[in-house]
Design an enzyme around this catalytic site. Structure first.
Site, PDB file in Angstrom:
ATOM      1  N   GLY A   1       0.803  -1.219   0.000  1.00 23.46           N
ATOM      2  CA  GLY A   1       0.000   0.000   0.000  1.00 23.46           C
ATOM      3  C   GLY A   1       0.836   1.269   0.000  1.00 23.46           C
ATOM      4  N   HIS A   2       1.916   1.292   0.793  1.00 23.94           N
ATOM      5  CA  HIS A   2       2.784   2.475   0.828  1.00 23.94           C
ATOM      6  C   HIS A   2       3.460   2.686  -0.526  1.00 23.94           C
ATOM      7  CE1 HIS A   2       2.178   3.080   5.057  1.00 23.94           C
ATOM      8  NE2 HIS A   2       2.596   1.854   5.345  1.00 23.94           N
ATOM      9  N   CYS A   3       3.835   1.586  -1.173  1.00 22.36           N
ATOM     10  CA  CYS A   3       4.464   1.674  -2.504  1.00 22.36           C
ATOM     11  C   CYS A   3       3.478   2.222  -3.521  1.00 22.36           C
ATOM     12  CB  CYS A   3       4.959   0.302  -2.960  1.00 22.36           C
ATOM     13  SG  CYS A   3       6.191  -0.440  -1.875  1.00 22.36           S
TER      14      CYS A   3
END
Length: 114
Positions: free
Chosen positions: A56-58
């Site tokens: 998700g952060h990527c």
């Protein structure tokens, strides 16, 4: 006819900086040749994001990474900074080599240092 070719030429000149502003995707097969990392003579200054497609952060960082690359190329192309991405889930040799343990991981390769 001539006005179309002049317009095409003008558009290619105006849009060429935007077309060249593209994050480079590195793989196990292309990393060495592209960056010259193993020689210690890196070709340029590489700011590289190691990512996983399910992270998700990527996913959140992806568009920001693309915009950063475009801004660098537009405002300071002489800096020599090249932005790259490595899918660490597919490019496992690189992920192991650089000890990637979490996503995203950002690495800066420049000035003969990794």
């Amino acid at each position: 006819m001539r006005s179309i070719s002049i317009l095409s030429l003008l558009l290619s000149v105006v849009l060429s900086p935007l077309a060249s502003a593209e994050v480079i995707h590195l793989t196990d097969a292309t990393f060495e040749h592209t960056t010259q990392a193993s020689t210690g003579q890196t070709t340029g200054k590489w700011f590289t994001m190691f990512h996983a497609p399910w992270c998700g952060h990527c996913k959140s960082l992806g568009p920001v990474w693309e915009e950063l690359d475009q801004r660098i190329q537009e405002s300071n192309p002489q800096s020599g900074i090249l932005l790259a991405k490595v899918d660490a889930t597919k490019e496992t040799e690189l992920a192991n080599r650089f000890k990637i343990r979490s996503y995203p991981t950002l690495k800066y390769f420049a000035d003969r240092k990794l």
